[in-house]
Design a protein around this motif. Structure first.
Motif, PDB file in Angstrom:
ATOM      1  N   UNK A 167      49.110  35.996  48.481  1.00 23.08           N
ATOM      2  CA  UNK A 167      48.720  35.239  47.289  1.00 23.08           C
ATOM      3  C   UNK A 167      47.655  34.204  47.616  1.00 23.08           C
ATOM      4  N   UNK A 168      47.797  33.513  48.748  1.00 20.49           N
ATOM      5  CA  UNK A 168      46.790  32.522  49.150  1.00 20.49           C
ATOM      6  C   UNK A 168      45.474  33.207  49.509  1.00 20.49           C
ATOM      7  N   UNK A 169      45.553  34.381  50.119  1.00 24.92           N
ATOM      8  CA  UNK A 169      44.335  35.131  50.414  1.00 24.92           C
ATOM      9  C   UNK A 169      43.635  35.540  49.121  1.00 24.92           C
ATOM     10  N   UNK A 170      44.404  35.992  48.152  1.00 23.06           N
ATOM     11  CA  UNK A 170      43.815  36.366  46.856  1.00 23.06           C
ATOM     12  C   UNK A 170      43.169  35.155  46.189  1.00 23.06           C
ATOM     13  N   UNK A 171      43.829  33.999  46.286  1.00 17.87           N
ATOM     14  CA  UNK A 171      43.278  32.786  45.677  1.00 17.87           C
ATOM     15  C   UNK A 171      41.966  32.391  46.342  1.00 17.87           C
ATOM     16  N   UNK A 172      41.881  32.581  47.647  1.00 18.01           N
ATOM     17  CA  UNK A 172      40.649  32.257  48.361  1.00 18.01           C
ATOM     18  C   UNK A 172      39.532  33.210  47.956  1.00 18.01           C
ATOM     19  N   UNK A 173      39.846  34.481  47.836  1.00 20.45           N
ATOM     20  CA  UNK A 173      38.849  35.452  47.366  1.00 20.45           C
ATOM     21  C   UNK A 173      38.337  35.049  45.982  1.00 20.45           C
ATOM     22  N   UNK A 174      39.261  34.678  45.096  1.00 22.23           N
ATOM     23  CA  UNK A 174      38.878  34.310  43.734  1.00 22.23           C
ATOM     24  C   UNK A 174      38.042  33.041  43.684  1.00 22.23           C
ATOM     25  N   UNK A 175      38.205  32.167  44.681  1.00 27.94           N
ATOM     26  CA  UNK A 175      37.470  30.895  44.697  1.00 27.94           C
ATOM     27  C   UNK A 175      35.999  31.079  45.049  1.00 27.94           C
ATOM     28  N   UNK A 176      35.621  32.257  45.550  1.00 30.02           N
ATOM     29  CA  UNK A 176      34.235  32.511  45.949  1.00 30.02           C
ATOM     30  C   UNK A 176      33.722  33.794  45.283  1.00 30.02           C
ATOM     31  N   UNK A 177      33.585  33.771  43.959  1.00 31.25           N
ATOM     32  CA  UNK A 177      33.189  34.995  43.238  1.00 31.25           C
ATOM     33  C   UNK A 177      31.785  35.478  43.576  1.00 31.25           C
ATOM     34  N   UNK A 178      30.938  34.594  44.113  1.00 34.40           N
ATOM     35  CA  UNK A 178      29.563  34.989  44.426  1.00 34.40           C
ATOM     36  C   UNK A 178      29.411  35.575  45.820  1.00 34.40           C
ATOM     37  N   UNK A 179      30.511  35.611  46.578  1.00 32.90           N
ATOM     38  CA  UNK A 179      30.482  36.200  47.911  1.00 32.90           C
ATOM     39  C   UNK A 179      31.230  37.536  47.910  1.00 32.90           C
ATOM     40  N   UNK A 180      30.862  38.467  48.804  1.00 31.92           N
ATOM     41  CA  UNK A 180      31.510  39.788  48.845  1.00 31.92           C
ATOM     42  C   UNK A 180      32.854  39.732  49.581  1.00 31.92           C
TER      43      UNK A 180
END
Length: 317
Positions: A167-180
Motif C-alpha cells: 500500500x505504501x509503495x502504491x501511494x509512492x507511485x501515485x505521488x509521482x504521476x509524471x514519472x514512469x
C-alpha cells in the motif's frame, strides 16, 4: 533581513529556498572541497539514549575563512510507524569574520534534501550514461526526496518502487504521476533489472544480495548510517568498486563495509576513493561498463552547512 538579524528557516522555508537542482550543485562543491582538504569536520558524536533513541552532533567548517557551525539532531524511532525513524534538530550557522551565529535551519528538512542530492551527485558521477531503470528500495521520506533528485541527473524510462508495505509503495507511485513509476513485488527480480539501485530502509539485515546485482549497476547505500544495521550483504561489498563520501567516516561507521572487513573479506584499501576525489578527477569512478559501483552515503556536516549557507546567502540576495 538586516545584517545582525538571526535568520530562521523552518521546514517550509528550507523547501522553498533549497531546490533540488541548487542542492545538487551545493553538495557537489562541498564534497569536492572535503576531499581537497579545504573544509574541516570532525567525526560525528552519537550518544545513545536507549533503544531507538540517539542524540548526535556534527560540527564542521566550510573553510578557514568561510561559514562554520554544527548540526545537532535526535534520531528517534517513530512509535506510530514501527521501523521508521525521525531526524529532528537544527543546523546552526556562524559567519567567519566575527563568529556571530547568523542562521538556524530545520535539520530534518535539510537532511532529507541534501541526502537525496548527494545520491544524485554520486549517480551522475558513477552510473553508466545509458542507465535507464531505477530501483527505489523503501517508501519513506528519503524515497520521496530521491524521486525528486535522481531524475535530474539521468533520464529513467522505468522506476521500480519496492517496500514491505504494498500500500505504501502504491501511494509512492501515485505521488509521482509524471514519472514512469511502478510497484515492484519481487525485490530480487527488480534488482536484477535495475541499472541504479537506492537502498533507503531501516533494515537491520540485508535486503539486497550481491548475487542479484548485475554487472554495470550502480548502487547508492543510504539507509544505514552507523555500525550495526546493514542493507546489503558482504558479497555486494566485495564485488563492488566501493566509493565513500568520506573514507575516515566509512572506516568508522559504514556498517556493510565494517562487517566485510571484520570477516577478512576486504581490507581498508577496498575503499578506492571518496566521491570528492572522483569529482575532482583524481580517481576514476568507473573503470569500465561492467563495473558495479557502490556509493556509501553517511552524510556529513559540510553538506548540511553548505546547504544552510546557500539558504542564508539566497535570502540576503
Amino acid at each position: 533581513m538586516t545584517r545582525d538579524e538571526l535568520a530562521i528557516f523552518d521546514s517550509e522555508a528550507v523547501r522553498a529556498g533549497l531546490p533540488y537542482r541548487d542542492c545538487i550543485h551545493v553538495v557537489r562543491e562541498a564534497m569536492q572541497a572535503l576531499s581537497a582538504g579545504t573544509t574541516r569536520q570532525l567525526l560525528r558524536t552519537m550518544l545513545s539514549l536507549g533503544p531507538g533513541r540517539t542524540f548526535a552532533q556534527m560540527p564542521g567548517a566550510l573553510g578557514e575563512r568561510d561559514m562554520f557551525g554544527t548540526k545537532t539532531i535526535s534520531v528517534f524511532a517513530d512509535p506510530q510507524s514501527p521501523g521508521k525513524r525521525r531526524h529532528r534538530g537544527l543546523v546552526v550557522l556562524f559567519e567567519p569574520s566575527e563568529g556571530r551565529p547568523v542562521a538556524i535551519a530545520d535539520a530534518e528538512e535539510i537532511t532529507h534534501i541534501r541526502t537525496a542530492a548527494a545520491s544524485a551527485v554520486a549517480t551522475d558521477a558513477l552510473a553508466r550514461a545509458d542507465a535507464s531503470t531505477l530501483l527505489i528500495v523503501g517508501t519513506g521520506g528519503q524515497a520521496h526526496t530521491h524521486l525528486h533528485a535522481l531524475p535530474l541527473v539521468r533520464r529513467f524510462d522505468r522506476i521500480l518502487i519496492w517496500g514491505r508495505s504494498p500500500d505504501r509503495a502504491d501511494a509512492l507511485v501515485a505521488a509521482f504521476p509524471d514519472l514512469p513509476c511502478e510497484r515492484a513485488d519481487d525485490l530480487e527480480a527488480a534488482t536484477r533489472a535495475a541499472d541504479v539501485v537506492c537502498t533507503l530502509t531501516t533494515a537491520a539485515q540485508p535486503v539486497i544480495l550481491g548475487d542479484w546485482v548485475r554487472p554495470g549497476c550502480h548502487v547508492n547505500l543510504v539507509g544505514s548510517s552507523g555500525p550495526g544495521p546493514v542493507e546489503v550483504d558482504s558479497a555486494l561489498v566485495v564485488k563492488s568498486r566501493y566509493i565513500a563520501d568520506s573514507t575516515a567516516s566509512a572506516r568508522d561507521a559504514a556498517a556493510e563495509f565494517l562487517i566485510a572487513r571484520d570477516a577478512g573479506l576486504v581490507t581498508d584499501d577496498h575503499i578506492v576513493a571518496e566521491i570528492g576525489e572522483v569529482l575532482l578527477g583524481r580517481v576514476p569512478g568507473r573503470t569500465g561498463p561492467e563495473d558495479i559501483t557502490l556509493y556509501k552515503s553517511l552524510g556529513h556536516a559540510v553538506q548540511d552547512l553548505a546547504a544552510a549557507a546557500h539558504l542564508y546567502r539566497s535570502a540576503h540576495r
